[in-house]
Design a protein around this motif. Sequence first.
Motif, mmCIF file in Angstrom:
data_model
loop_
_atom_site.group_PDB
_atom_site.id
_atom_site.type_symbol
_atom_site.label_atom_id
_atom_site.label_comp_id
_atom_site.label_asym_id
_atom_site.label_seq_id
_atom_site.Cartn_x
_atom_site.Cartn_y
_atom_site.Cartn_z
ATOM 1 N N GLN A 169 0.809 -1.217 0.000
ATOM 2 C CA GLN A 169 0.000 0.000 0.000
ATOM 3 C C GLN A 169 0.845 1.271 0.000
ATOM 4 O OE1 GLN A 169 -2.531 -0.606 3.416
ATOM 5 N NE2 GLN A 169 -3.313 -2.551 2.589
ATOM 6 N N GLY A 170 2.155 1.126 -0.208
ATOM 7 C CA GLY A 170 3.035 2.287 -0.325
ATOM 8 C C GLY A 170 3.473 2.881 0.992
ATOM 9 N N GLY A 171 3.434 2.092 2.063
ATOM 10 C CA GLY A 171 3.847 2.590 3.375
ATOM 11 C C GLY A 171 5.274 3.116 3.347
ATOM 12 N N HIS A 172 5.471 4.285 3.933
ATOM 13 C CA HIS A 172 6.790 4.932 3.895
ATOM 14 C C HIS A 172 7.158 5.431 5.290
ATOM 15 C CE1 HIS A 172 10.139 7.447 2.597
ATOM 16 N NE2 HIS A 172 9.618 8.434 3.299
ATOM 17 N N CYS A 173 8.442 5.298 5.613
ATOM 18 C CA CYS A 173 8.981 5.846 6.854
ATOM 19 C C CYS A 173 10.270 6.579 6.512
ATOM 20 C CB CYS A 173 9.249 4.717 7.859
ATOM 21 S SG CYS A 173 10.051 5.240 9.390
ATOM 22 N N ASP A 174 10.435 7.786 6.968
ATOM 23 C CA ASP A 174 11.657 8.553 6.667
ATOM 24 C C ASP A 174 12.892 7.824 7.196
ATOM 25 O OD1 ASP A 174 10.251 10.550 5.425
ATOM 26 O OD2 ASP A 174 10.090 11.783 7.232
ATOM 27 N N PRO A 175 14.008 7.894 6.458
ATOM 28 C CA PRO A 175 15.227 7.219 6.919
ATOM 29 C C PRO A 175 15.853 7.849 8.157
ATOM 30 C CG PRO A 175 15.667 8.497 4.930
ATOM 31 C CD PRO A 175 14.176 8.514 5.125
ATOM 32 N N ASP A 239 3.027 8.254 4.198
ATOM 33 C CA ASP A 239 3.666 8.089 5.495
ATOM 34 C C ASP A 239 2.867 7.144 6.386
ATOM 35 O OD1 ASP A 239 5.748 9.741 4.880
ATOM 36 O OD2 ASP A 239 4.789 11.539 5.696
ATOM 37 N N LEU A 240 3.601 6.357 7.167
ATOM 38 C CA LEU A 240 2.973 5.508 8.169
ATOM 39 C C LEU A 240 2.809 6.326 9.452
ATOM 40 C CD1 LEU A 240 4.884 2.119 7.766
ATOM 41 C CD2 LEU A 240 2.560 2.652 7.021
ATOM 42 N N PRO A 241 1.608 6.682 9.818
ATOM 43 C CA PRO A 241 1.428 7.552 10.992
ATOM 44 C C PRO A 241 1.875 6.891 12.283
ATOM 45 C CG PRO A 241 -0.687 6.694 10.230
ATOM 46 C CD PRO A 241 0.322 6.347 9.169
ATOM 47 N N GLU A 242 1.838 5.543 12.326
ATOM 48 C CA GLU A 242 2.211 4.875 13.577
ATOM 49 C C GLU A 242 3.707 4.674 13.709
ATOM 50 O OE1 GLU A 242 1.470 1.379 10.739
ATOM 51 O OE2 GLU A 242 0.862 3.461 11.007
#
Length: 282
Positions: A169-175, A239-242
């Motif tokens: 689903q395109g989940g993203h977390c900043d490095p 972005d993944l809010p959690e």
Amino acid sequence: MARILVVGAGDIGGHLAQKLADSGHEVWGLRRSDKPIAEGVQLIQADVAELETLIDLPAVDIVVYSVASPVFSKEGYHTYYYKGLRNVLRAVKPNNPQRIFFVSSSSVYHQMDGEWVDETSELSPTSFAGKEMLAAEQALLRDKLPGTVVRLTGVYGPGRNRMIEQAKQGGHCDPEPPVWTNRIHRDDCVGVLQMLIERQLNGDVLDDIYLATDDEPATLFEVLEWMKDRIGDVDDDHDLPEATRRANRRCSNQRLKALGYQFHYPNYRKGYDKQLTEMGLI
């Protein structure tokens, strides 16, 4: 061969019971439902929350406590980890088993800034899950029966597809800042417990606590981006809010490795590659 009781014959406990039975041990699996567990595993239908259902348990050499709370709440965790474990200890004590193994969780750690933790690290959990798990651990280790705690990190494997779905689903977390994650494949959870049981039966000296996790902590960014590259056809990034609420620590398996355990899936790439292949995603 030994007589072994697996309390909580779900995904991990059920597969462990089957492996132990296949190895020639006499195995009982205790669960709330009447659903059969596996060939060669004798079913006991009972509820650890109700002491009266635990009367007349078989005399066994080893007990593995591997339950899952049916609800994610303080009350559920208290009932099925702390109270349930104490009920089982009370029920099996007259038969004096060699050792009780309690399947716990890395939620007992409070560290959240990327620190390394192991079996000797300070524990001061703030979540109800961590507090109830720690209370259950302490109840076992204070008991007169010999006990060993096995703390699992994030379990993945067949049917545990949450991170795969996030990647699709395109989940993203900043490095940066890095959010460290730790995991262990379901088959290695079973393998670790089976090895510890065999070591106990062989008369080896076991520690009170083992942290069961694979060889390579990895950042959430790294895992998601690798997975999206492997899958290919994924949704646009979001972005993944959690992500900011996730545990952020690095767990060490050196005590377990020193005992001789060899991981089937030493890192997330090995394990998820197989899982993605079996799901037809690569």
